[in-house]
Motif scaffolding. Structure first.
Motif, PDB file in Angstrom:
ATOM      1  N   LEU A   1       0.855  -1.190   0.000  1.00 39.15           N
ATOM      2  CA  LEU A   1       0.000   0.000   0.000  1.00 39.15           C
ATOM      3  C   LEU A   1       0.888   1.236   0.000  1.00 39.15           C
ATOM      4  O   LEU A   1       1.872   1.294   0.729  1.00 39.15           O
ATOM      5  CB  LEU A   1      -0.891   0.022   1.241  1.00 39.15           C
ATOM      6  N   ILE A   2       0.516   2.250  -0.792  1.00 35.45           N
ATOM      7  CA  ILE A   2       1.304   3.480  -0.828  1.00 35.45           C
ATOM      8  C   ILE A   2       0.566   4.601  -0.104  1.00 35.45           C
ATOM      9  O   ILE A   2       0.954   5.761  -0.182  1.00 35.45           O
ATOM     10  CB  ILE A   2       1.626   3.893  -2.286  1.00 35.45           C
ATOM     11  N   LYS A   3      -0.490   4.260   0.630  1.00 32.45           N
ATOM     12  CA  LYS A   3      -1.333   5.274   1.267  1.00 32.45           C
ATOM     13  C   LYS A   3      -2.060   4.570   2.409  1.00 32.45           C
ATOM     14  O   LYS A   3      -2.370   3.394   2.291  1.00 32.45           O
ATOM     15  CB  LYS A   3      -2.334   5.741   0.202  1.00 32.45           C
TER      16      LYS A   3
ATOM     17  N   GLY B   1       2.517   1.022   3.400  1.00 33.32           N
ATOM     18  CA  GLY B   1       3.652   0.123   3.583  1.00 33.32           C
ATOM     19  C   GLY B   1       3.236  -1.314   3.883  1.00 33.32           C
ATOM     20  O   GLY B   1       4.063  -2.226   3.857  1.00 33.32           O
ATOM     21  N   THR B   2       1.951  -1.526   4.165  1.00 33.70           N
ATOM     22  CA  THR B   2       1.466  -2.885   4.422  1.00 33.70           C
ATOM     23  C   THR B   2       1.606  -3.731   3.155  1.00 33.70           C
ATOM     24  O   THR B   2       1.230  -3.287   2.071  1.00 33.70           O
ATOM     25  CB  THR B   2      -0.034  -2.860   4.826  1.00 33.70           C
ATOM     26  N   ALA B   3       2.175  -4.927   3.311  1.00 39.74           N
ATOM     27  CA  ALA B   3       2.288  -5.838   2.167  1.00 39.74           C
ATOM     28  C   ALA B   3       1.041  -6.717   2.108  1.00 39.74           C
ATOM     29  O   ALA B   3       0.572  -7.199   3.132  1.00 39.74           O
ATOM     30  CB  ALA B   3       3.530  -6.698   2.299  1.00 39.74           C
TER      31      ALA B   3
ATOM     32  N   TYR C   1      -3.753   2.848  -5.364  1.00 37.87           N
ATOM     33  CA  TYR C   1      -3.155   3.067  -4.039  1.00 37.87           C
ATOM     34  C   TYR C   1      -2.142   1.981  -3.699  1.00 37.87           C
ATOM     35  O   TYR C   1      -1.822   1.794  -2.532  1.00 37.87           O
ATOM     36  CB  TYR C   1      -4.240   3.100  -2.967  1.00 37.87           C
ATOM     37  N   LEU C   2      -1.658   1.250  -4.673  1.00 43.91           N
ATOM     38  CA  LEU C   2      -0.681   0.228  -4.322  1.00 43.91           C
ATOM     39  C   LEU C   2       0.356   0.054  -5.424  1.00 43.91           C
ATOM     40  O   LEU C   2       0.174   0.507  -6.548  1.00 43.91           O
ATOM     41  CB  LEU C   2      -1.377  -1.097  -4.007  1.00 43.91           C
ATOM     42  N   LYS C   3       1.461  -0.579  -5.025  1.00 40.01           N
ATOM     43  CA  LYS C   3       2.456  -0.911  -6.039  1.00 40.01           C
ATOM     44  C   LYS C   3       2.910  -2.349  -5.855  1.00 40.01           C
ATOM     45  O   LYS C   3       2.869  -2.887  -4.758  1.00 40.01           O
ATOM     46  CB  LYS C   3       3.632   0.063  -5.985  1.00 40.01           C
ATOM     47  N   LYS C   4       3.320  -2.920  -6.975  1.00 42.25           N
ATOM     48  CA  LYS C   4       3.795  -4.303  -6.971  1.00 42.25           C
ATOM     49  C   LYS C   4       5.098  -4.369  -6.193  1.00 42.25           C
ATOM     50  O   LYS C   4       5.958  -3.506  -6.339  1.00 42.25           O
ATOM     51  CB  LYS C   4       4.036  -4.709  -8.432  1.00 42.25           C
ATOM     52  N   SER C   5       5.251  -5.392  -5.336  1.00 41.26           N
ATOM     53  CA  SER C   5       6.476  -5.504  -4.539  1.00 41.26           C
ATOM     54  C   SER C   5       7.535  -6.282  -5.320  1.00 41.26           C
ATOM     55  O   SER C   5       7.187  -7.191  -6.053  1.00 41.26           O
ATOM     56  CB  SER C   5       6.190  -6.237  -3.236  1.00 41.26           C
TER      57      SER C   5
END
Ligand SMILES: [Zn+2]
Length: 191
Positions: free
Chosen positions: A141-143, A157-159, A187-191
């Motif tokens: 999560l980026i937010k 920051g939650t995965a 609101y998210l990015k691939k890890s």
């Protein structure tokens, strides 16, 4: 007899999903929908139709009506009930419970699933950076996100591991704090 007349006689002039008697019209059930074949259509009220054609917000309370309509003997109604329960089940546990109880014969299930698949087909699901997301990916999560109904905030920051794709390329599903929720891909990015 027109399709609408055939459907009104089949449904006794009620919306086949919520039993409303106002603003009834024909809704073909894709794919291979054919509005001259009543077996491939259902009759719904305006509200149900709008909700079905809407990709984002569902009025979960309204769809409690599926509790009754999912037991319809009409395959086209079963297909639509199954699809709506599927959409609702990402946020509503009762919808998942109903889905688990629902029985579709093989042909009807294939029809129900093929309609879902065609929605998913073309548009890829992308994260906030434009990377393609696939089922099973881990995202971050980026937010901070308030999770409606669950009463917690999913922190930046939650995965989220092992995501699932949905019929909507702007949404994925994943488990946060043990709760399965729908997340907006922006609101998210691939890890
Ligand atoms: Zn209705």
């Amino acid at each position: 007899m027109s399709t609408l007349q055939a459907l009104l006689s089949r449904s006794n002039s009620h919306c086949e999903l919520c039993s409303s008697t106002t603003d009834l019209s024909v809704l073909p059930v894709p794919p291979k929908s054919d509005d001259t074949n009543a077996d491939r259509c259902i009759v719904t009220c305006q509200f149900c139709k709008e909700q079905i054609n809407q990709t984002d917000t569902l009025d979960a309370n309204h769809w409690r009506c599926l509790n009754d309509s999912m037991w319809s003997q009409v395959p086209a109604v079963q297909v639509m009930a199954w699809r709506m329960l599927n959409r609702l089940s990402s946020t509503e546990t009762w919808a998942q419970d109903l889905l688990d109880m629902m029985y579709l014969d093989d042909e009807t299930r294939e029809w129900a699933e093929s309609g879902m698949a065609s929605e998913e087909s073309d548009t890829p699901t992308l994260d906030s950076n434009g990377s393609v997301l696939s089922a099973g990916d881990t995202v971050t999560l980026i937010k901070d996100l308030a999770v409606k109904g669950a009463g917690f905030t999913a922190k930046r920051g939650t995965a989220v591991r092992g995501i699932s794709l949905t019929g909507n390329p702007e949404q994925i599903e994943g488990r946060v704090n043990g709760v399965r929720i729908v997340l907006l891909t922006k609101y998210l990015k691939k890890s």
